[in-house]
Scaffold this active site. Sequence first.
Site, PDB file in Angstrom:
ATOM      1  N   LYS A 134       0.909  -1.352   0.024  1.00 13.67           N
ATOM      2  CA  LYS A 134      -0.068  -0.030   0.026  1.00 13.67           C
ATOM      3  C   LYS A 134       0.840   1.187  -0.075  1.00 13.67           C
ATOM      4  O   LYS A 134       1.852   1.318   0.684  1.00 13.67           O
ATOM      5  CB  LYS A 134      -0.889   0.195   0.860  1.00 13.67           C
ATOM      6  N   LYS A 180      -7.194   2.510  -2.827  1.00 16.33           N
ATOM      7  CA  LYS A 180      -7.715   2.634  -1.528  1.00 16.33           C
ATOM      8  C   LYS A 180      -8.079   4.029  -1.670  1.00 16.33           C
ATOM      9  O   LYS A 180      -7.287   5.017  -1.947  1.00 16.33           O
ATOM     10  CB  LYS A 180      -6.403   2.367  -0.580  1.00 16.33           C
ATOM     11  N   GLU A 186      -3.207   4.422  -2.913  1.00 21.83           N
ATOM     12  CA  GLU A 186      -4.049   5.107  -2.187  1.00 21.83           C
ATOM     13  C   GLU A 186      -3.886   6.804  -2.429  1.00 21.83           C
ATOM     14  O   GLU A 186      -3.149   7.365  -1.477  1.00 21.83           O
ATOM     15  CB  GLU A 186      -3.591   4.731  -0.734  1.00 21.83           C
TER      16      GLU A 186
HETATM   17  P1  13P Z   1      -7.759   5.263   8.302  1.00 19.64           P
HETATM   18  O1  13P Z   1      -8.658   4.251   8.053  1.00 19.64           O
HETATM   19  O2  13P Z   1      -7.527   5.553   9.636  1.00 19.64           O
HETATM   20  O3  13P Z   1      -8.021   6.468   7.625  1.00 19.64           O
HETATM   21  O4  13P Z   1      -6.468   4.597   7.773  1.00 19.64           O
HETATM   22  C1  13P Z   1      -6.388   3.951   6.655  1.00 19.64           C
HETATM   23  C2  13P Z   1      -4.980   4.068   6.135  1.00 19.64           C
HETATM   24  O5  13P Z   1      -4.382   3.084   5.942  1.00 19.64           O
HETATM   25  C3  13P Z   1      -4.263   5.423   5.892  1.00 19.64           C
HETATM   26  O6  13P Z   1      -3.186   5.285   5.027  1.00 19.64           O
END
Ligand code: 13P
Length: 341
Positions: free
Chosen positions: A136, A219, A177
């Site tokens: 990720k 994401k 993400e």
């Molecule tokens: P949150 O669900 O707390 O936003 O975190 C997700 C995440 O992995 C952020 O990189």
Amino acid sequence: MSRLSTEEIANQLVTPGKGIMAADRPSPAFREMMEAEGISHDRHSYRNWSELLFKAPNLNESVSGIIMTDEQVRMADAGGEPLLPQVIERDMIPGISPFKGMAPLAGSAGETVGSGLDGLRERLAEYADMGVGFSKWRAALQIGPGTPSYYAIEANAYVMAQVAALSQEAGIVPIVEPEVMLWGDHSIERCFEVTEFVLWRTFEALYVHRVDPEGTLVKASMVLSGSDCAEQADVEKVAELTVKVFKRRIPAAIPGIVFLSGGQSDWHATAHLNAMNANYELPWKLSFSYARALQREPMAVWANQAENVPAAQAALLHRAKMNGLAALGLWTDELERAAVA
Ligand code: 13P
């Protein structure tokens, strides 16, 4: 171990009724979070918390994979047994956040880009050998006057696409993400506009980097009113605009989109996900990859006390179950209350 293809891993991660637990808060940030919660910590607390999360009984009923830090993939439990193989034995896919923190984006007015590209090819090959199935990488894009800038959006899209291409080269599914952050007084319409632009640029970069969409997950942040906006959109509006922006900009070849919770309350994170799955025909799976919305409550219950571990694991399982139901569009407020009662 014979490895699955990236397409097979991506599809397993979004098995109907399951989502991902993001546990990748690095140890210094984890300690800060505990301090902010007024919970005392000792030098073992990061290990104890990670063990609590990874070994929660039956977590695999609603959780398909766990995002871990470099420290966590090498960590042993209190009895000295490595944790990563135990995650695999429990039928969950270990993932890695190979990123080394947000760096100031040179030449920008305070915007950021993820750092950690140096040596990433070699590190990803090592993670793949350890049994890690996915990675990720996050971009943090803040809405404000003049931000996110075109420069920051492009720079982050390019870096995410490089990481995605390197991940697939190692047989690892990239989770890309591009987070449009919740903080600010902007309207939901502005969030929609920014999210559309960011997704468009991100997917162009993925295409240029020859990233295979069938072996990639996104994401995403939801389309929300800014946290300080006087007018807060309701659950139906959030679901409508989030699905609309994805239909415009995320190819149907992507197997799944897993949300970050981004500072939403536990209830909102679940209700929004449920409304999208309950009310719309979707070409991809929509599920969760929450950190805070899964772990806030368990952390409060745990309070770094060994005797609270079973109760904290039960709280985690509850949130995971509620979000698993939301990934099917089957969650209701009544189920939420019945489970707590
Ligand atoms: P949150 O669900 O707390 O936003 O975190 C997700 C995440 O992995 C952020 O990189």
